[in-house]
Structures are given as structure tokens and as C-alpha cells.
Write a protein that holds these residues in place. Structure first.
Motif, short mmCIF file in Angstrom:
data_model
loop_
_atom_site.label_atom_id
_atom_site.label_comp_id
_atom_site.label_asym_id
_atom_site.label_seq_id
_atom_site.Cartn_x
_atom_site.Cartn_y
_atom_site.Cartn_z
N GLY A 196 -4.07 7.28 7.43
CA GLY A 196 -2.04 7.79 7.73
C GLY A 196 -1.99 7.80 9.33
O GLY A 196 -3.28 7.74 10.71
N GLU A 217 1.14 7.66 12.32
CA GLU A 217 2.56 8.29 12.46
C GLU A 217 3.23 7.26 14.05
O GLU A 217 2.98 6.41 14.36
CB GLU A 217 2.12 9.34 13.59
CG GLU A 217 1.84 10.28 12.76
CD GLU A 217 1.94 11.41 13.28
OE1 GLU A 217 2.05 11.89 14.01
OE2 GLU A 217 1.03 12.93 12.97
N ARG A 245 6.52 4.21 -1.55
CA ARG A 245 6.01 3.95 -1.40
C ARG A 245 6.46 2.98 -2.35
O ARG A 245 7.32 2.60 -2.92
CB ARG A 245 4.91 4.61 -2.66
CG ARG A 245 4.82 5.56 -2.44
CD ARG A 245 4.03 6.93 -3.37
NE ARG A 245 3.54 7.94 -2.97
CZ ARG A 245 3.93 9.38 -3.05
NH1 ARG A 245 5.25 9.35 -4.26
NH2 ARG A 245 3.68 10.54 -2.94
N ILE A 278 1.39 0.52 0.31
CA ILE A 278 1.74 1.96 1.65
C ILE A 278 2.66 2.98 0.47
O ILE A 278 3.14 2.95 0.15
CB ILE A 278 2.49 1.31 2.70
CG1 ILE A 278 3.81 0.57 2.24
CG2 ILE A 278 1.76 -0.22 3.23
CD1 ILE A 278 5.10 0.23 3.01
N VAL A 311 4.83 6.48 2.63
CA VAL A 311 6.21 6.37 4.36
C VAL A 311 6.96 7.45 4.05
O VAL A 311 7.82 7.88 2.85
CB VAL A 311 6.80 5.36 4.70
CG1 VAL A 311 7.58 5.40 5.82
CG2 VAL A 311 6.22 4.26 4.71
N ARG A 348 5.38 9.57 9.01
CA ARG A 348 3.60 8.96 8.54
C ARG A 348 3.48 7.94 7.22
O ARG A 348 4.22 7.96 6.60
CB ARG A 348 3.15 10.25 8.62
CG ARG A 348 1.52 10.18 7.81
CD ARG A 348 1.53 11.55 7.71
NE ARG A 348 -0.35 11.55 7.67
CZ ARG A 348 -1.34 11.70 8.68
NH1 ARG A 348 -0.80 10.87 9.99
NH2 ARG A 348 -2.75 11.26 8.37
N VAL A 349 3.15 7.41 7.95
CA VAL A 349 2.05 5.99 6.81
C VAL A 349 1.45 5.48 6.81
O VAL A 349 0.27 5.51 7.51
CB VAL A 349 3.05 4.24 8.08
CG1 VAL A 349 2.67 3.42 7.12
CG2 VAL A 349 4.53 4.12 9.06
N THR A 350 1.17 5.63 5.10
CA THR A 350 -0.47 5.83 4.83
C THR A 350 -0.58 4.63 4.50
O THR A 350 0.01 3.34 3.83
CB THR A 350 -0.80 6.60 3.64
OG1 THR A 350 -0.03 7.99 3.83
CG2 THR A 350 -1.82 6.53 2.45
N VAL A 351 -1.46 4.05 4.59
CA VAL A 351 -1.82 2.66 3.97
C VAL A 351 -2.73 1.77 3.60
O VAL A 351 -4.52 2.76 4.28
CB VAL A 351 -2.36 1.43 5.44
CG1 VAL A 351 -2.74 0.23 5.28
CG2 VAL A 351 -0.70 1.60 6.87
N LEU A 358 2.55 -2.37 10.29
CA LEU A 358 2.80 -2.05 10.10
C LEU A 358 4.36 -2.09 11.11
O LEU A 358 5.95 -0.72 11.29
CB LEU A 358 1.85 -0.92 11.73
CG LEU A 358 0.87 -0.47 11.23
CD1 LEU A 358 -0.25 0.00 12.54
CD2 LEU A 358 1.43 0.83 10.16
N VAL A 396 7.01 -2.23 8.37
CA VAL A 396 7.06 -0.80 8.11
C VAL A 396 8.10 -0.53 9.05
O VAL A 396 9.80 0.07 9.05
CB VAL A 396 5.56 0.27 7.92
CG1 VAL A 396 6.73 1.62 8.02
CG2 VAL A 396 5.31 -0.49 6.93
N SER A 397 8.32 -0.57 10.03
CA SER A 397 8.87 -0.33 11.48
C SER A 397 10.65 -1.02 11.50
O SER A 397 11.61 -0.71 11.23
CB SER A 397 8.55 -1.23 12.29
OG SER A 397 9.47 -0.81 13.99
#
Length: 477
Positions: free
Chosen positions: A197, A199, A232, A248, A250, A260-263, A275, A278-279
Motif C-alpha cells: 500500500g 499513499e 476496488r 487495486i 483505494v 491509500r492505494v493498495t496494488v 499510480l 489512480v491519480s
């Protein structure tokens, strides 16, 4: 970018989050640079130097603060032409364009000369594109070393370095310590996991609940889900001819202006573009107060509203076509059928995630009858096929790095894509903040207008933030 030292110091003294990512502070007495929100002891003004980017601070010999962690600062999105070019270049760098084709390849994608790109980069960030990209790779590596338990070798390659030796040497040279020392200092803070994860910061206010509600109402079953404040979805990205698939998750980072991003492990080889997407999806580079000021009161009390982007521009475009002149619920049903019929299965830990949305190449090879059999009318099936073939052949680029005017023109030239569809795709897939689907029923209803041309005229006051105006208009319904 011109920085007034006195103004910057006042913002730094106030720890004003609105300036986070707008500038960085180099402290000459320590050799460290910080974000303006850093909670460390405030240095005297005579010991402070101000820089427009982390890369500029590092080029001047400063190393990043371990307390405020400059690698977690939010980016800054804008619509001015020169700055839009820089933003597109940064996005393409995140997709690996610089590593794949060098500076000339990057400039070819942008349609500018290397000299011009260096000039606008110097103006915005105080540094060259290559130096900027190098700093971004190092800062991502620092983030991975601090926030995950990935082995150092995996950190190096996930950050975009092609050589562990090069990574170790550059990290030690720039930060005056080997990567293993930073990893040792963070030991025990990150649990061992196959899905690390990270941030990603944003500028407050941030209406995450509203954004999740928007995404949840349109979530394609099997591809994405919103549950318990967590978004997700499945993801597939291609790099160097190889496909990488995974998932992912988020959600809000506890106690921070960050997500917090889990990949999943399957996406680690393409972590930078994941990433970056996601941004874009969560509009993390937004400057909410600048946009609120430009909306002439429309955003009052709701300054945290964001513009939903896309993890996959092609997917959003297909879903926009499926959603023509039908309700959100009906469009969601068609998208579910489409993904289930033509997507690829994916094993995940989540019952709600089972499928990867089909790629343009897969859709382009379909027959009209195959799409129509899902309940899609023939005209929209033809539009989807034309869209897929244009994206497959490189005639249409659906990402924030694309020139919006060029992409809009290409979209309008496709059969079955009118102004509403083109503008909606521009809002989400292109991340174009001035897109405005003036024929949208909800937009006209919120404005109390029956005439689309009149709605378009009234929206002139909101330029260049009309896409954000749309989100506020929809919010009032």
C-alpha cells in the motif's frame, strides 16, 4: 516559475495545505528540503530557499525530509497551454515514454521540439525533463522503501530503473545513504504483504464520499466495486509487448490528506503508470480553491468536489456509448454484460472482482452481431467497433496526455458519437477540465434551461473549469 521568498515563507510558517506541492523549501543549515506543510521546527528565513519542484531542490543539492516526505506531496494540474504541455509530458513519463523512446520519443508523442519542451519544463519546474524524471523515479523508490516491505531489487525495478546497480549508485549519491539504510529505518512500519500500500496526497478539501458515490453508481460488476469506503477494480496494462493484470484498492489514508492505494503483485512491473492512473481517476492534482474561485459561487460550500477520471480511457469511452440516451442503471447493466462477454477472467481475493475489461484489440475483432446480441442497438454497436479500431490503430488517444482538441475532433468524426458523448469522454478519459456536455438532460435541468445552446452560453462564465461546473450541477439534482 517565479517564487516570492517572503510570501512563500509566510505560507510555510502557517503550514498552509493549499500550498502543498506548489513549492518546496530548502533549508541551508541542514541541507534538507521540505514541503510547506512540514511540522519540523521552523527555520529562520535567511536559511530558506524556495523551489518550484522537488527536482529543482534536489538539483540544488538538497535531500528530501524524512518527516514530511516530499514524495507524498500532491501534484498540480492546470489548463494554461504551456503548463498543459508540461502536465502531458509528466503523464507520459509516468507511462514510461521517456524510458522507451528517450527525450526525442517523448517530444514526438507531444508534437513539440526537445528545445521547446526543455524551455517550458525549466519555466515550470526549474529543471530539465530528464532530471525531473530521474527525481520522480527516486522519490517513488523512497516511497516504496518507506511504505512497503518490497525487496530492494523489486523497489528498483518497480520505480522504473533498469539496473539495480544504477539505482543503488544514484540513490546513495543523491540522498547520501544506501537504500538499505532507509529500509532499515522504516523496518516494522509496513507489514509483509504481496499487495503493498502506498499513499498519494491531495489538497483539501476533498469530497471522497461524493466521488465514491459517483463511481459506485456506475461500477461495472465484476470489474469494479465500491464497498465500505473502498474503491476496488481490476486493471490491465501493457508494457514492452507484455500484459500485466491485477487489482487495486483505494481508500482514505487515516489522519492524512492522502489516499491509500493498495496494488496487487501482478501490477508491480507497471507501478508508475498504475499510480498515475489512480491519480487521474481520483483527480488528486486538483487545486480546489483555484477552481472554486473560477466557478463564481457555484462551488460555495462544496469546494471539495472532484472530477472523476479514468483508469482506462477506452473503457470509459465504451461505457459512454453504451450510456447514450439511457439511465445510469441501464448503462451499468449493458456494461456488465459487455465485460462479462468479452473481458478476461482474473483471480482476485475479492468476490466482486472477477473480470478485466476487454482491450481495444479484442473489441476491434468482434462482429457487429456479437455486440448487438447483448441488447446493444446496431448504431451503438457500430460506434463501439469504430472506436476500438481507431484506438487500436493509434488514430485516437484517450488519456490525459492527449491534446483535447485533437482527440475531440477524432471522436466527433466517428459514427454514432455526438457532442454529448465526445464531451463526456473528454471530461473523464482526457481529464479535460473545460469539457461541457451542454446537451445533457441533467445539466439543462439543473440550469432550468430547455435549450442546449442557452445552457452552453450560460456556462461561459465558468471557463476554463466547465467540467467541474457539470459535477456541481449534477450534484444539485
Amino acid at each position: 516559475m517565479s517564487l516570492d521568498a517572503a510570501s512563500c515563507y509566510r505560507a510555510y510558517q502557517a503550514r498552509d495545505a493549499r500550498f502543498d506541492g506548489r513549492f518546496f523549501v530548502g533549508v541551508t543549515s541542514t541541507g534538507i528540503y521540505c514541503r510547506p506543510v512540514c511540522t519540523a521546527r521552523l527555520p529562520k528565513p535567511k536559511h530558506c530557499r524556495f523551489f518550484p519542484s522537488a527536482a529543482a531542490a534536489e538539483a540544488a543539492g538538497f535531500r528530501p525530509c524524512l518527516l514530511c516526505r516530499p514524495e507524498s506531496a500532491p501534484g498540480l494540474s492546470t489548463v494554461r497551454s504551456g503548463q498543459r504541455l508540461v502536465e502531458a509530458a509528466v503523464r507520459l513519463m509516468g507511462e514510461g515514454c521517456l524510458e522507451d523512446g528517450g527525450i526525442e520519443g517523448l517530444c514526438a508523442r507531444l508534437g513539440v521540439t526537445a528545445r521547446h519542451l526543455r524551455r517550458v519544463f525549466k519555466s515550470r519546474f526549474g529543471i530539465s525533463p530528464v532530471a525531473f524524471a530521474q527525481t520522480q523515479r527516486l522519490l517513488l523508490a523512497k516511497k516504496l522503501l518507506t511504505e512497503t516491505s518490497l525487496p530492494v531489487t523489486d523497489v528498483a525495478f518497480a520505480s522504473g530503473f533498469s539496473s539495480l546497480r544504477r539505482f543503488n549508485a544514484l540513490f546513495a549519491s543523491r540522498y547520501r545513504m544506501p537504500p538499505t539504510r532507509l529500509r532499515a529505518s522504516a523496518a516494522g512500519e509496513s507489514p509483509a504483504t504481496d499487495a503493498p500500500g502506498l499513499e498519494l496526497g491531495y489538497r483539501p478539501p476533498y469530497d471522497l464520499a461524493g466521488l465514491l458515490a459517483f463511481l459506485g453508481a456506475r461500477a461495472v460488476d465484476g470489474v469494479e466495486a465500491v464497498e465500505g469506503g473502498i474503491y476496488r477494480r481490476t486493471v490491465r496494462l501493457s508494457r514492452h509487448g507484455a500484459d500485466h493484470a491485477g487489482w487495486i484498492a483505494v481508500g482514505q489514508a487515516a489522519g492524512k490528506n492522502a489516499l491509500r492505494v493498495t496494488v496487487s503483485a501482478g501490477l508491480m512491473p507497471v507501478l508508475p503508470p498504475v499510480l498515475a492512473r489512480v491519480s487521474h481517476l481520483f483527480d488528486l492534482d486538483c487545486d480546489p480553491w483555484a477552481i472554486a474561485d473560477g466557478l463564481a459561487g457555484l462551488a460555495a460550500g462544496h469546494e471539495g468536489v472532484r472530477l472523476p477520471g479514468a483508469m482506462d480511457g477506452f473503457e470509459v469511452a465504451v461505457r459512454a456509448i453504451l450510456g447514450q440516451q439511457v439511465t445510469v442503471a441501464a448503462a451499468r447493466t449493458l456494461a456488465r454484460r459487455f465485460a462479462a462477454a468479452f473481458g478476461e477472467p482474473l483471480d482476485t481475493p475479492f468476490r466482486a472482482l472477477t473480470t478485466v475489461f476487454p482491450a481495444p484489440e479484442r473489441v476491434a475483432a468482434l462482429s457487429l452481431d456479437a455486440i448487438a446480441s447483448l441488447g446493444v442497438i446496431a448504431g451503438r454497436a457500430r460506434a463501439i467497433l469504430a472506436l476500438a479500431r481507431a484506438v487500436r490503430d493509434g488514430e485516437l488517444v484517450l488519456s490525459p496526455a492527449a491534446a483535447p482538441e485533437t482527440s475531440l475532433e477524432a471522436l466527433r468524426a466517428l459514427p454514432g458519437i455526438g457532442e454529448w458523448t465526445a464531451q463526456y469522454i473528454a471530461m473523464r478519459a482526457l481529464g479535460w477540465p473545460d469539457a461541457f456536455p451542454h446537451t445533457d438532460h441533467g445539466v439543462k435541468k439543473a440550469l432550468g434551461e430547455a435549450d442546449a445552446k442557452r445552457a452552453l452560453q450560460r456556462a461561459e462564465v465558468w471557463r476554463p473549469w466547465r467540467a467541474y461546473a457539470v459535477m456541481h450541477l449534477w450534484r444539485t439534482l
